[in-house]
Design an enzyme around this catalytic site. Structure first.
Site, PDB file in Angstrom:
ATOM      1  N   CYS A  50       0.962  -1.123  -0.121  1.00 21.74           N
ATOM      2  CA  CYS A  50      -0.032  -0.090  -0.069  1.00 21.74           C
ATOM      3  C   CYS A  50       0.705   1.209   0.013  1.00 21.74           C
ATOM      4  O   CYS A  50       1.982   1.285   0.736  1.00 21.74           O
ATOM      5  CB  CYS A  50      -0.815   0.026   1.253  1.00 21.74           C
ATOM      6  N   HIS A 100      -8.794  -3.874  -2.410  1.00 19.44           N
ATOM      7  CA  HIS A 100      -8.110  -3.122  -1.432  1.00 19.44           C
ATOM      8  C   HIS A 100      -8.540  -1.717  -1.478  1.00 19.44           C
ATOM      9  O   HIS A 100      -8.416  -0.864  -0.617  1.00 19.44           O
ATOM     10  CB  HIS A 100      -6.615  -3.314  -1.942  1.00 19.44           C
ATOM     11  N   GLU A 101      -8.589  -0.903  -2.559  1.00 16.30           N
ATOM     12  CA  GLU A 101      -9.138   0.454  -2.473  1.00 16.30           C
ATOM     13  C   GLU A 101     -10.524   0.808  -2.056  1.00 16.30           C
ATOM     14  O   GLU A 101     -10.640   1.504  -1.293  1.00 16.30           O
ATOM     15  CB  GLU A 101      -9.163   1.068  -4.335  1.00 16.30           C
ATOM     16  N   HIS A 130     -10.079   1.090   1.448  1.00 18.09           N
ATOM     17  CA  HIS A 130      -9.657   2.411   1.868  1.00 18.09           C
ATOM     18  C   HIS A 130     -10.923   3.509   2.020  1.00 18.09           C
ATOM     19  O   HIS A 130     -10.951   4.495   3.064  1.00 18.09           O
ATOM     20  CB  HIS A 130      -8.846   3.178   0.601  1.00 18.09           C
TER      21      HIS A 130
HETATM   22 ZN   LIG Z   1      -3.546   0.941  -0.054  1.00 19.50          ZN
END
Ligand SMILES: [Zn+2]
Length: 196
Positions: free
Chosen positions: A108, A150-151, A154
């Site tokens: 990341c 993953h995003e 966030h």
């Molecule tokens: Zn990340």
């Protein structure tokens, strides 16, 4: 313009981000800046909280990573031969996660120099609008499926290290503290929450 990437430890990375309207001020410039920032840091995804904005916006571009596989002729790689996915994803809601879970080594841009194997389902389906506020329902698979999950995390305030088992987490605790203090070498611009 290249924007500084917010490092681990900043509270903006822990907030559930909010939806935006089509008239969000400076949106097209923000998207262009995020793309420039992501590419300059050799990233394949970047979410708005990572540049300090708690809004439901992220970008994905798997082209560079897939090109590297091609150049290295890494035919054993599970993502070999995939077509690149480039998207601007706004106001996303996950409607489904599906497919066989598999483990993949993730990193990341907000947590430099730490990579860990993380297990996730192979597919995610999102409802979202693009940069022109056109609605989509799309299922992402392969490398894009991984990056999108993953995003998406966030914009929900979740980081990949949250999935680590307690022992592993203890092992990297010091490294994470050092990252938030700026005690890490990075070759892109960052903003460290606990830097003195
Ligand atoms: Zn990340």
């Amino acid at each position: 313009m290249i924007l500084p990437i917010v490092a681990y430890g900043d509270s903006v990375l822990r907030k559930k981000a909010t939806d935006i309207d089509a008239d969000y001020k400076g949106l097209q410039q923000l998207i262009a800046d995020m793309e420039e920032t992501m590419h300059s840091a050799s990233g394949i995804g970047l979410a708005a909280p990572q540049i300090g904005k708690s809004i439901r916006l992220f970008i994905v571009d798997t082209e560079t990573a897939l090109k590297i596989l091609e150049e290295e002729k890494d035919e054993e790689n599970q993502f070999w031969g995939e077509k690149a996915t480039k998207r601007v994803i706004i106001n996303a809601k996950a409607v489904d996660k599906n497919g066989n879970p598999f483990s993949y080594n993730e990193g990341c841009l907000s947590i430099p120099k730490i990579r860990e194997d993380i297990e996730r389902p192979s597919e995610i389906t999102l409802e979202y609008v693009d940069e022109n506020f056109q609605s989509h329902v799309e299922t992402f698979k392969g490398l894009a499926g991984r990056v999108v999950q993953h995003e998406y995390d966030h914009i929900e305030g979740v980081l990949f290290v949250d999935y680590l088992k307690p022992l592993k987490k203890r092992l990297i605790r010091k490294k994470l503290e050092n990252i938030s203090k700026g005690e890490v070498e990075v070759d892109y611009k960052m903003k460290f929450p606990a830097k003195k």
